[in-house]
Design a protein around this motif. Structure first.
Motif, mmCIF file in Angstrom:
data_model
loop_
_atom_site.group_PDB
_atom_site.id
_atom_site.type_symbol
_atom_site.label_atom_id
_atom_site.label_comp_id
_atom_site.label_asym_id
_atom_site.label_seq_id
_atom_site.Cartn_x
_atom_site.Cartn_y
_atom_site.Cartn_z
ATOM 1 N N LYS A 1 -9.997 5.721 7.675
ATOM 2 C CA LYS A 1 -11.516 5.655 8.058
ATOM 3 C C LYS A 1 -11.882 6.937 8.270
ATOM 4 O O LYS A 1 -13.122 7.376 7.693
ATOM 5 C CB LYS A 1 -11.566 4.868 9.520
ATOM 6 C CG LYS A 1 -12.889 4.917 10.048
ATOM 7 C CD LYS A 1 -13.047 4.009 11.343
ATOM 8 C CE LYS A 1 -14.341 4.139 11.984
ATOM 9 N NZ LYS A 1 -14.250 3.399 13.278
ATOM 10 N N SER B 1 -11.541 0.338 3.261
ATOM 11 C CA SER B 1 -11.854 -1.067 3.578
ATOM 12 C C SER B 1 -10.562 -1.705 3.674
ATOM 13 O O SER B 1 -9.455 -1.060 3.861
ATOM 14 C CB SER B 1 -12.301 -1.698 1.965
ATOM 15 O OG SER B 1 -11.209 -1.631 0.963
ATOM 16 N N ASP B 2 -10.797 -3.047 4.108
ATOM 17 C CA ASP B 2 -9.490 -3.759 4.241
ATOM 18 C C ASP B 2 -8.377 -3.846 3.494
ATOM 19 O O ASP B 2 -7.229 -3.666 3.544
ATOM 20 C CB ASP B 2 -9.872 -5.335 4.808
ATOM 21 C CG ASP B 2 -10.522 -5.368 5.995
ATOM 22 O OD1 ASP B 2 -10.496 -4.621 6.689
ATOM 23 O OD2 ASP B 2 -11.169 -6.446 6.275
ATOM 24 N N VAL C 1 -6.644 -0.762 3.547
ATOM 25 C CA VAL C 1 -5.685 -0.735 4.775
ATOM 26 C C VAL C 1 -4.633 -1.446 4.485
ATOM 27 O O VAL C 1 -3.224 -1.154 4.705
ATOM 28 C CB VAL C 1 -6.226 -1.054 5.927
ATOM 29 C CG1 VAL C 1 -5.652 -1.314 7.180
ATOM 30 C CG2 VAL C 1 -7.525 -0.349 6.222
ATOM 31 N N GLN C 2 -4.491 -2.518 3.716
ATOM 32 C CA GLN C 2 -3.400 -3.280 3.431
ATOM 33 C C GLN C 2 -2.517 -2.618 2.165
ATOM 34 O O GLN C 2 -1.173 -2.592 2.557
ATOM 35 C CB GLN C 2 -4.091 -4.566 2.672
ATOM 36 C CG GLN C 2 -4.666 -5.703 3.685
ATOM 37 C CD GLN C 2 -5.167 -6.693 2.977
ATOM 38 O OE1 GLN C 2 -4.502 -7.321 1.945
ATOM 39 N NE2 GLN C 2 -6.506 -7.245 3.454
ATOM 40 N N ASP D 1 -5.106 2.626 9.105
ATOM 41 C CA ASP D 1 -6.389 2.373 9.198
ATOM 42 C C ASP D 1 -7.324 3.451 9.882
ATOM 43 O O ASP D 1 -8.510 4.073 9.490
ATOM 44 C CB ASP D 1 -6.820 1.081 10.146
ATOM 45 C CG ASP D 1 -6.180 1.327 11.511
ATOM 46 O OD1 ASP D 1 -5.180 2.153 11.854
ATOM 47 O OD2 ASP D 1 -6.425 0.324 12.516
ATOM 48 N N ASN E 1 -5.444 -5.194 -4.351
ATOM 49 C CA ASN E 1 -6.054 -5.859 -3.290
ATOM 50 C C ASN E 1 -7.648 -6.267 -3.334
ATOM 51 O O ASN E 1 -8.149 -6.875 -2.331
ATOM 52 C CB ASN E 1 -5.555 -5.299 -1.936
ATOM 53 C CG ASN E 1 -4.362 -5.389 -1.496
ATOM 54 O OD1 ASN E 1 -3.819 -6.315 -1.505
ATOM 55 N ND2 ASN E 1 -3.701 -4.149 -1.123
#
Length: 460
Positions: A441, A264-265, A268-269, A437, A248
């Motif tokens: 985090k 990071s995004d 999470v993906q 997420d 990703n």
């Protein structure tokens, strides 16, 4: 940190173990071993350009001159090749002694977890290995502790250069401007498919992206396989997560070791997709560690992601399978990987003859990396990796994708931080205890604190 990886249920086999192929803790053992190692006290920081400086004094002035010319000598050699790769290593050691009759090798093969716990103290006491094999992600920690010494002169005398290796493998062996490892192989995650089951489902090609993988799993389920792809919460779940994170476009840690970035995004993906596999009904919930590999080996599921160190175990089980690169679930191909490296300890530098003999041993082994491919590994050297013996092997499809393999950065103590944070985040999300997420985090914040402490402990 990982992996390898002889490494448990084989999994540990490759990267780390010494138990029967059906024992499910070995793989995880390496991680625990790395964590334990990171918690040991420091004997010193930094790494000079010479073996003498790094060893804490000018004990040895021997430089590598090619063939060993000293008196008969015995070298202690430690490794963790306790799985299907073990017999190949023992055979190579025997061949080395036949070709170098003045050098006797006493081989100590220990499960990787125990290996990384015992080796530093043993070397400090003068009762450890003179030479050994170690995972790439352990080099920086042992270099920072001055357990192993630089091998720049040896690499130069062997004619080794970055051009014959992938950049990541070559660079990760360097700590504070000195090289501490001579790369032997590369091992990574791959996708194993039961070819009897894929044929029954009408599948004639390995999936390569997210859409085709989803279709692949759907066809397998429709063909009668209730749970075609089991999603583990523990080993090798975190290696799957790292692979997807890189796919990703994310990175798990800052290269300078200052902070964790796996929340990071992209992270999470990656973790959300792992959870989605379960919610879509392709995997049962609460998959116990290593049970996905055992189930695949026993033909209870159709596809699994695991290390290439499993190749010989599956062949021995006479399972009809095909190995392919991981499908690109994200935006770019990537897969977690590690590498076995040869090293020399400060213990060996206290005797000129041992130091010379250790270099002769590594020289010989490095040149025989094509033979080592028989253990299911990918030779680290490009010149060997691109020969027909490797490209036409079972691991050939992975070898051809080596530029897509990703390695953890050389950060001292990283294995400890990762075991206490990233792995927990992945497990909690897969088990439904925390949202992806939230888990990432919270654990990334903890990881950053641990990494900050390690920078002070090992020297930024």
């Amino acid at each position: 940190m990982s992996t390898g990886t002889g490494t448990g249920t084989n999994q540990g086999r490759h990267m780390m173990n010494d138990t029967p192929l059906t024992t499910p803790v070995t793989r995880r053992g390496l991680l625990l071993g790395g964590a334990a190692l990171a918690g040991l006290s420091l004997s010193g920081c930094g790494g000079g350009k010479s073996a003498q400086d790094a060893a804490g004094g000018a004990q040895s002035k021997a430089t590598f001159g090619g063939a060993y010319t000293g008196p008969a000598i015995t070298l202690s050699y430690w490794n963790g090749f306790t799985g299907g790769d073990g017999p190949f290593m023992k055979k190579m050691v025997s061949e080395f002694m036949a070709a170098n009759p003045k050098i006797k090798i006493t081989e100590n093969t220990v499960e990787w977890a125990q290996y990384y716990q015992r080796m530093p103290a043993a070397v400090t006491a003068g009762k450890g290995p003179d030479v050994g094999a170690m995972h790439l992600d352990q080099l920086a920690t042992n270099a920072a502790r001055k357990i192993i010494v630089p091998v720049d002169e040896l690499a130069k005398s062997l004619g080794l250069a970055e051009a014959d290796f992938t950049k990541d493998v070559w660079q990760a062996g360097i700590y504070k401007d000195a090289r501490y490892g001579i790369p032997l192989d590369v091992h990574s995650l791959g996708m194993y498919m039961n070819t009897d089951q894929t044929k029954k489902a009408g599948i004639d090609a390995a999936p390569t992206d997210k859409a085709s993988y989803d279709e692949f799993l759907a066809k397998l389920k429709q063909s009668g396989v209730q749970d075609p792809f089991w999603m583990p919460s523990k080993w090798p779940a975190h290696l799957m997560f790292l692979s997807l994170l890189w796919q990703n476009g994310g990175t798990p840690y800052a290269d300078d070791g200052s902070k964790a970035t796996f929340d990071s995004d992209a992270g999470v993906q990656a973790l959300a997709w792992m959870v989605e596999v379960i919610s879509k009904g392709y995997s049962p919930k609460n998959v116990a560690q290593d049970s996905q590999y055992v189930a695949f080996k026993n033909k209870k599921l159709s596809v699994t992601w695991d290390g290439i160190w499993q190749i010989n175990d599956l062949k021995a089980a006479k399972l009809p399978f095909e190995l392919a690169p991981l499908p690109t679930i994200g935006s770019q191909p990537a897969a977690w990987a590690n590498s076995h490296n040869f090293y020399i300890t400060k213990q060996a530098t206290q005797d000129d003859n041992k130091y010379q003999a250790a270099q002769t041993f590594i020289d010989w082994m490095s040149k025989k990396s094509a033979e080592w491919a028989g253990a299911g590994m990918i030779p680290a050297r490009k010149s060997v990796r691109e020969t027909a013996d490797v490209t036409d092997s079972t691991q050939g499809p992975i070898a051809k994708q080596i530029d897509n393999l990703r390695f953890l950065p050389p950060i001292p103590g990283l294995g400890d931080a990762q075991a206490q944070t990233l792995e927990i985040a992945v497990a909690d999300a897969v088990l439904g205890k925390r949202k992806p997420d939230q888990a990432l985090k919270e654990e990334a914040a903890k990881a950053t604190k641990l990494m900050e402490a390690n920078r002070k402990k090992y020297g930024a």
